[in-house]
Design an enzyme around this catalytic site. Structure first.
Site, PDB file in Angstrom:
ATOM      1  N   CYS A 188       0.827  -1.227   0.000  1.00  0.00           N
ATOM      2  CA  CYS A 188       0.000   0.000   0.000  1.00  0.00           C
ATOM      3  C   CYS A 188       0.852   1.264   0.000  1.00  0.00           C
ATOM      4  O   CYS A 188       0.478   2.279  -0.594  1.00  0.00           O
ATOM      5  CB  CYS A 188      -0.934   0.024   1.199  1.00  0.00           C
ATOM      6  SG  CYS A 188      -2.359  -1.038   0.986  1.00  0.00           S
ATOM      7  N   CYS A 331      29.364 -21.869  -5.471  1.00  0.00           N
ATOM      8  CA  CYS A 331      29.594 -21.769  -6.918  1.00  0.00           C
ATOM      9  C   CYS A 331      30.950 -21.096  -7.132  1.00  0.00           C
ATOM     10  O   CYS A 331      31.751 -20.997  -6.206  1.00  0.00           O
ATOM     11  CB  CYS A 331      28.474 -21.008  -7.607  1.00  0.00           C
ATOM     12  SG  CYS A 331      28.473 -19.247  -7.257  1.00  0.00           S
TER      13      CYS A 331
END
Lengths: 368, 77
Positions: A188, A331
């Protein structure tokens, strides 16, 4: 005797309704309703629940009144700015109806708080303002079998539903199984909201609560009511149980307590990144699942820790297989592993999930 | 045959309108493919599909009279 006369005069106009009557009024007096959030939805809901004579009303909200609340949060005035919402709400509701009990909880609702608080109430009314809390509240209500009167607003549109109304009732997960991640849907504060809209939707929530308590009429069980304030359009949609969607609901209270609902919504995921030092500490503790998400044949090979390979390109299909208490993704540079950590957190926020910062390239082997 | 789709919430930011029309589609899968070609951002948006006032799961056949709605989640309170 005097008290009885007072009560009947206060509630005279609704006790007149044969569907409600003295018995309905008695049921209201005995009911315990917990209102989560005393904001745009909570304020009108609280006003009507208190006025109707709901005997015990709990209000949970950790926030203070601010100027930007006032156009829609009708329990508060300019002079209340800076004060705790729950305390202002309690004062004003007591002035409207001193015959009811009001309990205030100026806390940020967390998993343990849900289990503890919800247990002592009959019905939960959700007037919160973020997905993480809404999914937490939904899952808690499903586990505890508490009817959840749901309402949500955005701009000119609102939704109302009664979830977990009984054992067979649908819940929010049957509609939207997974929360959107942070930023995917505007709130909102970002998208805006017409002040009167939560007034309408919050009042409808109060109406559902009153019907649940008194047994009058029909509640929005297995239905989603939508309302558009600009065009007076409304739609009642049928919902049905979707077993597949319910996988994300914790199976028991312990699993519920372990679930990180902010992670599910992608909040706080940056804290998943750990340095080599923390990683080594985890390795020492043991019971660690290490997953290399690099594609096949990427070098250098990882030799410093036992691990499994799940290349990021195919990770989505394998996420459900990942088990264990603690998982660390690795990774090359730490980017893909963080992506993998977010992917896993979105479907299973019960695991402690980490991503090794800097990846393999940054790993300093301890050669003395 | 032309199908009318009612768009809810912030999905109208993508479609530019709360009412969208597409030429005939046999089922919801085909309809969504057409819509996503027309409005690529729908491809990554979260929403559920209602056909004839029922929230559907999976592919559902459509007729000329089907009323369709796309509803996104929102959380404001």
């Amino acid at each position: 005797m005097q008290e009885l006369v007072d009560i009947s005069e206060r509630y005279h106009r609704q006790v007149l309704l044969k569907e409600l009557g003295v018995q309905g009024q008695q049921r209201l007096a005995e009911a315990k309703v917990l209102v989560l959030g005393s904001g745009g939805l909570g304020c009108p809901a609280l006003l009507y629940l208190a006025a109707a004579g709901v005997g015990t009303i709990g209000i949970v909200d950790f926030d203070n009144v601010s100027m930007s609340n006032l156009h829609r949060q009708v329990l508060f005035g300019t002079e209340d700015i800076g004060q705790l919402k729950v305390l202002v709400a309690e004062r004003k509701l007591k002035a409207i109806n001193p015959e009811i009990n009001i309990l205030t909880y100026p806390v940020k609702l967390d998993n343990a708080g849900c289990l503890e608080l919800f247990a002592s109430y009959d019905i939960i009314l959700d007037g919160t303002d973020n997905f993480a809390t809404r999914y937490m509240v939904n899952d808690a209500c499903v586990l505890l079998q508490k009817p959840l009167v749901y309402g949500a607003v955005s701009r000119f549109e609102g939704q109302v539903a009664v979830f977990a109304a009984d054992k067979t009732g649908v819940n929010y997960r049957d509609l939207f199984p997974q929360p959107p991640v942070e930023g995917e849907v505007l709130n909102c504060a970002e998208a805006g909201v017409l002040g009167v809209l939560p007034g309408i939707i919050g009042s409808m929530q109060a109406n559902e609560v009153i019907k649940l308590i008194t047994g009058m009429g029909e509640v929005l069980k297995d239905q989603l009511y939508t309302y558009h304030a600009l065009y007076n359009q409304h739609l009642t949609l049928q919902l049905s149980v979707v077993e597949e969607n319910r996988k994300g609901i914790p199976k028991n209270e312990q699993e519920f307590l372990q679930t990180n609902y902010e992670w599910l919504c992608g909040i706080g995921v940056e804290k998943m990144e750990i340095e080599q030092e923390q990683f080594e500490e985890l390795m020492e503790k043991g019971e660690l699942t290490v997953i290399d998400v690099r594609e096949e044949n990427e070098l250098p090979a990882i030799s410093f820790v036992e691990h499994v390979k799940m290349p990021l390109s195919g990770l989505k299909e394998q996420l459900e297989k990942i088990e264990g208490e603690t998982v660390v993704f690795i990774c090359q540079s730490g980017k893909r592993s963080l992506q993998a950590a977010k992917l896993l957190a979105a479907i299973n926020a019960r695991i402690n999930i980490y991503s090794l910062k800097g990846g393999v390239l940054n790993w300093k082997s301890k050669i003395s | 045959m032309e199908i009318q789709i009612t768009i809810f919430g912030q999905l109208t930011d993508i479609t530019g309108s709360s009412l969208v029309r597409v030429p005939a589609a046999r089922d919801t899968e085909e309809l969504l493919t057409i819509l996503k070609q027309q409005y690529p951002a729908l491809g990554t948006a979260k929403f559920v599909v209602a056909v004839d006032k029922k929230i559907i799961q999976g592919n559902t056949a459509l007729t000329a009279n089907s009323s369709i709605a796309l509803l996104p989640p929102f959380s404001g309170g």
